[in-house]
Write a protein that holds these residues in place. Structure first.
Motif, PDB file in Angstrom:
ATOM      1  N   SER A 182     -34.665  32.608  49.172  1.00 55.82           N
ATOM      2  CA  SER A 182     -34.446  33.644  49.378  1.00 55.82           C
ATOM      3  C   SER A 182     -36.150  33.527  50.393  1.00 55.82           C
ATOM      4  CB  SER A 182     -33.891  34.362  49.437  1.00 55.82           C
ATOM      5  OG  SER A 182     -35.338  35.294  48.205  1.00 55.82           O
ATOM      6  N   TYR A 222     -27.725  35.962  55.806  1.00 56.17           N
ATOM      7  CA  TYR A 222     -27.003  37.283  55.318  1.00 56.17           C
ATOM      8  C   TYR A 222     -28.166  38.171  54.845  1.00 56.17           C
ATOM      9  CZ  TYR A 222     -25.486  36.007  50.859  1.00 56.17           C
ATOM     10  OH  TYR A 222     -25.168  34.964  49.310  1.00 56.17           O
ATOM     11  N   VAL A 223     -27.940  39.323  54.681  1.00 48.51           N
ATOM     12  CA  VAL A 223     -29.080  40.517  53.878  1.00 48.51           C
ATOM     13  C   VAL A 223     -28.999  40.612  52.151  1.00 48.51           C
ATOM     14  CG1 VAL A 223     -30.444  42.798  54.438  1.00 48.51           C
ATOM     15  CG2 VAL A 223     -30.042  41.501  56.391  1.00 48.51           C
ATOM     16  N   LEU A 224     -29.788  40.690  51.982  1.00 48.99           N
ATOM     17  CA  LEU A 224     -29.531  39.977  50.479  1.00 48.99           C
ATOM     18  C   LEU A 224     -30.093  41.070  49.828  1.00 48.99           C
ATOM     19  CD1 LEU A 224     -30.973  36.828  49.403  1.00 48.99           C
ATOM     20  CD2 LEU A 224     -28.459  37.463  49.130  1.00 48.99           C
ATOM     21  N   GLY A 225     -30.985  42.388  50.485  1.00 46.39           N
ATOM     22  CA  GLY A 225     -32.366  43.912  50.487  1.00 46.39           C
ATOM     23  C   GLY A 225     -33.101  43.695  50.856  1.00 46.39           C
ATOM     24  N   VAL A 264     -37.428  42.539  54.269  1.00 47.83           N
ATOM     25  CA  VAL A 264     -36.154  42.496  54.651  1.00 47.83           C
ATOM     26  C   VAL A 264     -35.787  41.084  53.838  1.00 47.83           C
ATOM     27  CG1 VAL A 264     -34.326  41.769  55.390  1.00 47.83           C
ATOM     28  CG2 VAL A 264     -35.778  43.505  56.102  1.00 47.83           C
ATOM     29  N   TYR A 289     -28.892  46.220  57.302  1.00 47.80           N
ATOM     30  CA  TYR A 289     -28.193  46.692  56.172  1.00 47.80           C
ATOM     31  C   TYR A 289     -27.964  45.564  54.824  1.00 47.80           C
ATOM     32  CZ  TYR A 289     -28.343  51.203  59.007  1.00 47.80           C
ATOM     33  OH  TYR A 289     -28.692  51.761  59.733  1.00 47.80           O
ATOM     34  N   ILE A 290     -28.377  45.749  53.889  1.00 46.99           N
ATOM     35  CA  ILE A 290     -27.746  44.589  52.812  1.00 46.99           C
ATOM     36  C   ILE A 290     -25.866  44.181  53.356  1.00 46.99           C
ATOM     37  CG2 ILE A 290     -27.165  44.074  50.536  1.00 46.99           C
ATOM     38  CD1 ILE A 290     -29.389  46.700  49.066  1.00 46.99           C
ATOM     39  N   GLY A 291     -25.970  42.998  53.412  1.00 45.70           N
ATOM     40  CA  GLY A 291     -24.432  42.659  53.831  1.00 45.70           C
ATOM     41  C   GLY A 291     -23.915  42.248  55.630  1.00 45.70           C
TER      42      GLY A 291
END
Length: 217
Positions: A36, A76-79, A88, A54-56
């Motif tokens: 990541s 995409y966003v993992l966390g 992020v 946001y996550i996802g």
């Protein structure tokens, strides 16, 4: 080739379906992990506002090399992670999915997309493309529409993405070539003469998705 720590990245939230929210954002790589990237919270270009993720969330991202080549990838966003500021965490793409776009050289794919056009005399009509790319599009139309090399057109292209969202890309284009077909139809090839980088990015993203579909068949 991956972006490095402190490299700028330019982001569009691909999973949003509201056109007025699809603004390009700018961020910076804060750290590189095995699977990541950690990036700073993105800032909207122009307004300077913080872009909440946001996550996802699906992201369409590009970064520039020193020679000015744009490298695009989807992620995409993992966390999130807390450092001095909140960061992020986004998924690192597979190296083979990063596509380099040289200036004046864009991927082009066969695609039947709905396109609305307005000619210089104000006549409007709707047809479908034969192919699309980051530098222009081609379409077929009836021979009653008298188009010739050099003509300027105002266009609106309907773009469907894999996540189910549908977007519009407005642009101005110039006819570079026409070719008469059978049954009273004409093939028209256009090049973009005025298109925002954000709208071009939408088209490039669509071409990438289309190309991956072809590869996976």
């Amino acid at each position: 080739m991956f972006p490095k720590v402190n490299d700028l990245v330019y982001i569009q939230v691909a999973s949003e379906d509201k056109p007025n929210e699809e603004k390009e954002c700018k961020s910076r790589i804060a750290d590189v992990e095995e699977e990541s990237f950690l990036i700073e919270v993105p800032i909207e270009s122009g307004s300077g506002r913080i872009k909440k993720l946001y996550i996802g969330d699906e992201l369409s991202v590009y970064f520039l090399t020193e020679s000015g080549v744009k490298n695009y990838f989807n992620t995409y966003v993992l966390g999130f992670a807390d450092d001095v500021v909140q960061l992020v965490r986004i998924r690192k793409p597979e190296p083979e999915t990063i596509t380099k776009i040289q200036r004046r050289h864009y991927l082009r794919v066969v695609a039947e997309l709905e396109i609305a056009l307005q000619m210089k005399d104000g006549v409007r009509f709707v047809t479908h493309t034969e192919d699309v790319g980051g530098g222009g599009v081609s379409f077929g139309c009836g021979s009653e529409f008298k188009l010739a090399q050099g003509d300027q057109l105002f266009c609106w292209l309907l773009i469907p993405f894999k996540n189910g969202s549908i977007d519009h890309a407005p642009f101005e284009a110039e006819v570079v070539r026409t070719k008469k077909l059978d049954a009273g139809r004409t093939m028209v090839m256009l090049k973009f003469v005025s298109i925002s980088d954000l709208e071009r990015q939408k088209l490039i993203r669509y071409c990438f998705e289309r190309q991956f579909d072809f590869k996976n068949r």
